[in-house]
Write a protein that holds these residues in place. Structure first.
Motif, PDB file in Angstrom:
ATOM      1  N   ASN A   8       0.797  -1.271   0.077  1.00 46.32           N
ATOM      2  CA  ASN A   8      -0.007   0.027   0.012  1.00 46.32           C
ATOM      3  C   ASN A   8       0.819   1.393  -0.059  1.00 46.32           C
ATOM      4  N   THR A   9       2.139   1.096  -0.486  1.00 48.74           N
ATOM      5  CA  THR A   9       2.893   2.305  -0.265  1.00 48.74           C
ATOM      6  C   THR A   9       3.855   2.290  -1.761  1.00 48.74           C
ATOM      7  N   SER A  10       3.765   3.400  -2.527  1.00 49.27           N
ATOM      8  CA  SER A  10       4.646   3.291  -3.716  1.00 49.27           C
ATOM      9  C   SER A  10       6.073   4.089  -3.697  1.00 49.27           C
ATOM     10  N   LEU A  11       6.835   3.702  -4.375  1.00 49.10           N
ATOM     11  CA  LEU A  11       8.193   4.320  -4.062  1.00 49.10           C
ATOM     12  C   LEU A  11       8.171   5.410  -5.582  1.00 49.10           C
ATOM     13  N   GLY A  12       8.417   6.698  -5.092  1.00 43.95           N
ATOM     14  CA  GLY A  12       8.752   7.423  -6.406  1.00 43.95           C
ATOM     15  C   GLY A  12      10.118   7.710  -6.582  1.00 43.95           C
ATOM     16  N   PHE A  13      10.687   8.518  -7.478  1.00 42.00           N
ATOM     17  CA  PHE A  13      11.985   8.901  -7.523  1.00 42.00           C
ATOM     18  C   PHE A  13      12.202   9.966  -8.361  1.00 42.00           C
ATOM     19  N   HIS A  14      13.163  10.594  -8.138  1.00 37.29           N
ATOM     20  CA  HIS A  14      13.900  11.906  -8.828  1.00 37.29           C
ATOM     21  C   HIS A  14      15.401  11.600  -9.221  1.00 37.29           C
ATOM     22  N   ILE A  15      15.636  11.548 -10.472  1.00 35.66           N
ATOM     23  CA  ILE A  15      16.855  11.123 -10.990  1.00 35.66           C
ATOM     24  C   ILE A  15      17.447  12.427 -11.589  1.00 35.66           C
ATOM     25  N   TYR A  16      18.937  12.670 -11.439  1.00 36.80           N
ATOM     26  CA  TYR A  16      19.442  13.993 -11.930  1.00 36.80           C
ATOM     27  C   TYR A  16      21.029  13.595 -12.164  1.00 36.80           C
ATOM     28  N   ASP A  17      21.654  14.252 -13.030  1.00 36.59           N
ATOM     29  CA  ASP A  17      22.954  14.034 -13.243  1.00 36.59           C
ATOM     30  C   ASP A  17      23.666  15.198 -12.709  1.00 36.59           C
ATOM     31  N   SER A  18      25.214  14.659 -12.274  1.00 34.71           N
ATOM     32  CA  SER A  18      26.019  15.455 -11.645  1.00 34.71           C
ATOM     33  C   SER A  18      26.902  16.326 -12.769  1.00 34.71           C
ATOM     34  N   TYR A  19      26.822  15.754 -13.917  1.00 36.26           N
ATOM     35  CA  TYR A  19      27.858  16.217 -15.291  1.00 36.26           C
ATOM     36  C   TYR A  19      29.072  16.438 -14.795  1.00 36.26           C
ATOM     37  N   PHE A  20      29.491  15.953 -13.768  1.00 34.72           N
ATOM     38  CA  PHE A  20      30.994  15.888 -13.197  1.00 34.72           C
ATOM     39  C   PHE A  20      31.349  17.260 -12.868  1.00 34.72           C
ATOM     40  N   ASN A  21      30.668  18.109 -12.475  1.00 36.76           N
ATOM     41  CA  ASN A  21      30.495  19.493 -11.915  1.00 36.76           C
ATOM     42  C   ASN A  21      30.086  19.715 -10.876  1.00 36.76           C
ATOM     43  N   SER A  22      30.775  20.375  -9.983  1.00 33.64           N
ATOM     44  CA  SER A  22      30.360  21.261  -8.648  1.00 33.64           C
ATOM     45  C   SER A  22      29.014  21.696  -8.637  1.00 33.64           C
ATOM     46  N   ARG A  23      29.194  22.807  -9.550  1.00 32.13           N
ATOM     47  CA  ARG A  23      27.782  23.689  -9.466  1.00 32.13           C
ATOM     48  C   ARG A  23      26.717  22.868  -9.702  1.00 32.13           C
ATOM     49  N   THR A  24      26.648  21.974 -10.670  1.00 30.92           N
ATOM     50  CA  THR A  24      25.459  21.256 -11.228  1.00 30.92           C
ATOM     51  C   THR A  24      25.212  20.161  -9.995  1.00 30.92           C
ATOM     52  N   THR A  25      26.263  19.727  -9.365  1.00 27.91           N
ATOM     53  CA  THR A  25      26.038  18.748  -8.342  1.00 27.91           C
ATOM     54  C   THR A  25      25.103  19.397  -7.218  1.00 27.91           C
ATOM     55  N   PHE A  26      25.624  20.711  -6.805  1.00 26.19           N
ATOM     56  CA  PHE A  26      24.944  21.258  -5.707  1.00 26.19           C
ATOM     57  C   PHE A  26      23.645  21.487  -6.130  1.00 26.19           C
ATOM     58  N   GLN A  27      23.430  22.041  -7.285  1.00 23.48           N
ATOM     59  CA  GLN A  27      22.268  22.476  -7.587  1.00 23.48           C
ATOM     60  C   GLN A  27      20.941  21.189  -7.820  1.00 23.48           C
ATOM     61  N   ASN A  28      21.520  20.284  -8.364  1.00 25.15           N
ATOM     62  CA  ASN A  28      20.687  19.102  -8.425  1.00 25.15           C
ATOM     63  C   ASN A  28      20.511  18.595  -7.271  1.00 25.15           C
ATOM     64  N   THR A  29      21.387  18.681  -6.271  1.00 21.86           N
ATOM     65  CA  THR A  29      20.974  18.196  -4.955  1.00 21.86           C
ATOM     66  C   THR A  29      19.764  18.954  -4.026  1.00 21.86           C
ATOM     67  N   LEU A  30      20.062  20.171  -4.378  1.00 22.32           N
ATOM     68  CA  LEU A  30      19.146  21.088  -4.092  1.00 22.32           C
ATOM     69  C   LEU A  30      17.621  20.869  -4.744  1.00 22.32           C
ATOM     70  N   ASN A  31      17.722  20.320  -6.009  1.00 21.84           N
ATOM     71  CA  ASN A  31      16.427  20.039  -6.663  1.00 21.84           C
ATOM     72  C   ASN A  31      15.848  18.793  -6.202  1.00 21.84           C
ATOM     73  N   LEU A  32      16.648  17.994  -5.432  1.00 19.98           N
ATOM     74  CA  LEU A  32      16.169  16.928  -4.761  1.00 19.98           C
ATOM     75  C   LEU A  32      15.255  17.407  -3.550  1.00 19.98           C
ATOM     76  N   LEU A  33      15.760  18.275  -2.853  1.00 25.04           N
ATOM     77  CA  LEU A  33      15.332  18.624  -1.552  1.00 25.04           C
ATOM     78  C   LEU A  33      14.178  19.751  -1.749  1.00 25.04           C
ATOM     79  N   SER A  34      13.832  20.317  -2.775  1.00 21.77           N
ATOM     80  CA  SER A  34      12.914  21.479  -3.056  1.00 21.77           C
ATOM     81  C   SER A  34      11.722  20.851  -3.457  1.00 21.77           C
TER      82      SER A  34
END
Length: 851
Positions: free
Chosen positions: A76-102
């Protein structure tokens, strides 16, 4: 209009509970940020894809699908997901980590609204740098992060990042594995290749320290810069020139490689550039590569035509994994035109198959149009594999860890929940920080049959497999498991390798490669360190006399045991031969026969004299002294037998003492005979008083007195330091001398000295009396016999001292026999001749007439 912070590559599926994933599939150049406008993401140049890394996201999707279809894990519980890429780049890694939390639409840190997604945990990233960048954000919110990187971040995870977990074995297990693997193959001259970053510095520092501890030399260190796409080609070549030359031209045959994606990509560039400049094939550069568990033969698309044969026969560590049922079928069902919301598959498909979709606005110079019906199993293994790779398996396991943790949380909470639309129960209100307690104690068997649980450091407790990589002419490859690194094994035996199952690079012709500064020192030689060189470099010097080395590459030669001696090659010890004068050998038999023969002759002479004791010639030569002399000579011949055979305590004590006393009696008898002759002639002169000295009393007194002196010396010898059986291991290199130790050498030479004194006196007296009338005078014969006697024993001393073992004993026996035979022959041959062959001369008239 798309929000400026939205990224083109993402995959989102709604669910009651959300799991985030940060993959590393794309590499590109981003524009600079200027603060006069709203920050936005814009790619410059070509988007570089790591096709094989797309499987990480696919294994994630497959695991989520399995769990959602399994009613026993999260009912009775479904799992969802959000998948992003890091692009091997610090800025996008931080950005997409915040995307996961927002929220679903935009980044609004620290603010929750009704649309806020219920993010429970995040999986990622692929390497330690990306993992650390994610962790600095996620740890603030106490959201569990399960990384599938091989090496943990540089900082202390358990103290500074308590929300950080790794679905990988512990990092130090690989370091121990490297050392044990090198030691098993006796490779002590190796190179280290690592990236020029914090992770590479840590790898190099720890590995160098362990190599030094186990006496493995680092012959070459190549620090390879991370391949940056905004770095101009000339600058890149200039920066890597030294590393390229040292890596490709060095005589080092074994390299330990920190095989993360960036380092391997740059390494391939180095090899490609060098082979182009030198006009040689990559296959001809035979090396043995020992690589970390990062390695999975992953290539970027511009390495599509890279000759993978240079890595033929490579060894790597790998996370233990099993085949996951249904995964291959899941991959075969993929179609780039079917999935909705998957922002990865389009770019993956175009670059993997080198084609373009008809609606694509990009120009890749390709003449092919993507149909969407291309087969993934037609791709080379360097771009994509149909079986689940080790890193994909880690992502797969991480999803199951999260699902079982959530299941454990559900079963431990009250079951009274509300009903939502559709008749389903309302999922419980869970907070991410609540997962930590259950994560630390989770333990279960996944669908592949492996037990999964974390240790106190948030890492898996398993070890590593050792994999041999085999390449083929069609650019495909296979993995062969050839060993195991078991951290639970006894120290020094953590690594078990089946050496026979390993396939080496073709340059080595299936012969175990050597990784030494110089060739092995063969047995019979030892290592001598070269001045100014590492301790692994040395010269080979022959062992000194008396020492051997029975193995290759020995630091020092050593002496053989006392009962053994080195062979001529000085590489093994041979048992020494026992050296003693035996009754069974030729020399012993010869001496025994000679002694018995002379004893028999002496006995016959004595018998002849006894049978003819009343004849004038026997009487004229002092019958009693003749008997005494013959008996003493008989004993002299027989006492030589004491010197033959295995030495015993009794025979050792009797040898020299019996010889000394018996010979003293014999020489005393001769001296008494000579003095008796002189006194007899002196007594015939008118008016002399010498008549009272003529008789048996004087002769007996001389024999007894002289013999008692020698007996006293021998008795003193036996009391002070008696002879004893002894073993001499050192006098002869190849033999053990078993003989009698004289105890006191001084007493031995006292016995010989006294015997020499008697012989000298006897010789002098006989020499002075040699001109007396011959018929009644034995002095001439005694003179010759004593001359021979003295000559034999004077030559005995140097001969005795210059020989060893049984030949020393043989010299003494020879001296005894020759001197005794001389006394016998000179004193009794002429008399026996007259008695036996010329009996007519054996009369009183004849003796008086001759006189």
């Amino acid at each position: 209009m798309t929000h400026p912070f939205q990224v083109p590559h993402k995959n989102i599926q709604r669910g009651d509970l959300i799991i985030g994933l940060i993959t590393s599939q794309f590499n590109c150049i981003f524009d600079e940020i200027y603060f006069h406008e709203y920050p936005k993401m814009k790619f410059f140049g070509e988007l570089i894809v790591m096709p094989k890394n797309y499987q990480h996201a696919l294994s994630f999707l497959f695991a989520v699908k399995e769990i959602n279809q399994n009613p026993t894990i999260l009912p009775n519980t479904s799992l969802g997901f959000h998948i992003y890429d890091s692009y091997f780049n610090s800025r996008t890694t931080f950005q997409n980590t915040l995307n996961l939390l927002s929220s679903w639409e935009r980044i609004v840190p620290n603010f929750k609204c009704d649309k806020q997604k219920n993010m429970m945990t995040v999986i990622g990233g692929l390497d330690s740098e990306i993992s650390l960048q994610m962790a600095t954000v996620l740890d603030l919110y106490k959201i569990p992060q399960i990384a599938y990187c091989v090496f943990s971040p540089v900082m202390s995870v358990e103290t500074q990042l308590p929300s950080f977990y790794r679905i990988m074995p512990r990092e130090e297990f690989q370091y121990v594995g490297f050392v044990q693997l090198l030691l098993q193959f006796q490779w002590t001259w190796v190179g280290i290749i690592t990236g020029e970053d914090d992770e590479g510095e840590k790898f190099l520092r720890i590995l160098n320290q362990m190599f030094s501890q186990y006496r493995i030399c680092t012959a070459l260190i190549a620090k390879i810069p991370n391949l940056s796409y905004n770095l101009d080609l000339l600058g890149f070549l200039r920066h890597t020139k030294i590393a390229s030359i040292s890596l490709t031209t060095s005589k080092v045959k074994v390299f330990v490689l920190n095989a993360n994606l960036q380092t391997v990509a740059c390494l391939k560039w180095l090899i490609y550039i060098y082979t182009m400049l030198e006009d040689i094939t990559q296959t001809s550069m035979g090396k043995v590569w020992i690589m970390t568990a990062h390695w999975d033969f992953s290539s970027q698309t511009f390495h599509r035509d890279f000759d993978i044969h240079i890595f033929h026969g490579a060894l790597s560590f790998a996370v233990p994994s099993n085949e996951v049922l249904g995964f291959t079928k899941f991959l075969q069902s993929l179609n780039p035109k079917l999935p909705k919301g998957d922002g990865f598959i389009r770019d993956f498909w175009e670059q993997a198959f080198n084609c373009l979709f008809s609606y694509s606005n990009e120009d890749m110079g390709s003449i092919y149009t993507c149909t969407g019906h291309e087969k993934l199993d037609s791709l080379p293994g360097t771009l994509f594999e149909m079986g689940m790779t080790g890193q994909s398996y880690s992502v797969y396991s991480a999803v199951h860890v999260i699902a079982h943790t959530l299941h454990k949380m559900y079963t431990s909470r009250p079951k009274h929940r509300g009903i939502v639309e559709g008749g389903r129960q309302e999922p419980p209100s869970l907070q991410p920080w609540q997962l930590h307690f259950f994560l630390r104690s989770i333990s279960f068997n996944n669908t592949a049959g492996n037990t999964v649980y974390f240790d106190e450091n948030g890492e898996l407790t398993t070890g590593y497999d050792i994999v041999n990589w085999i390449t083929f002419s069609n650019q495909s490859f296979s993995r062969v498991k050839v060993g195991r690194m078991d951290p639970q094994a006894l120290p020094g035996s953590e690594v078990i390798v089946d050496k026979e199952a390993i396939t080496w690079h073709r340059m080595f012709n299936q012969v175990l490669p050597l990784a030494l500064c110089n060739d092995y020192c063969s047995p019979g030689n030892s290592k001598k360190r070269k001045e100014g060189e590492p301790f692994c470099c040395y010269d080979c010097v022959p062992c000194p006399d008396g020492k051997i080395s029975d193995q290759k590459d020995m630091n020092d030669c050593f002496k053989c045991p006392e009962d053994q001696y080195p062979d001529k090659n000085q590489d093994q010890c041979i048992p020494k031969i026992v050296n003693f004068l035996s009754f069974s050998e030729t020399l012993g038999i010869t001496i025994v026969c000679l002694a018995l023969f002379l004893s028999l002759i002496t006995a016959l002479v004595l018998g002849t004299f006894i049978r003819n004791q009343n004849t004038p010639i026997v009487k004229a030569n002092n019958r009693e002294l003749s008997y005494s002399l013959l008996i003493s000579l008989l004993l002299c011949f027989l006492c030589s037998l004491l010197f033959i055979g295995w030495p015993q305590t009794m025979t050792c004590c009797l040898r020299q003492t019996a010889f000394g006393i018996i010979f003293s009696v014999a020489v005393s008898c001769i001296m008494a005979k000579t003095i008796t002759v002189i006194l007899a002639f002196m007594a015939t002169k008118p008016g002399t008083r010498m008549k009272k000295w003529v008789g048996k009393r004087l002769a007996s007194s001389l024999i007894l007195g002289c013999s008692l002196i020698q007996a006293s010396i021998c008795a003193m010898w036996l009391c002070i330091a008696p002879p004893f059986p002894d073993v001499d291991m050192h006098s002869l290199a190849e033999e053990i001398i078993v003989g009698c130790n004289e105890g006191s050498v001084t007493m031995f030479y006292c016995v010989l000295g006294y015997l020499g004194l008697l012989a000298a006196v006897s010789f002098t007296v006989a020499f002075l009396a040699r001109k007396l009338p011959g018929s009644f005078n034995e002095a001439k014969f005694i003179t010759f016999s004593m001359l021979l006697f003295c000559s034999v024993w004077l030559s005995f001393v140097p001969s005795y001292l210059s020989t060893k073992g049984k030949y020393m004993v043989a010299v003494e026996i020879f001296s005894i026999l020759v001197s005794s035979a001389g006394l016998l022959g000179f004193n009794f041959f002429s008399k026996c001749y007259i008695i036996i062959l010329r009996p007519g001369l054996n009369s009183k008239d004849q003796l008086i007439r001759r006189a």
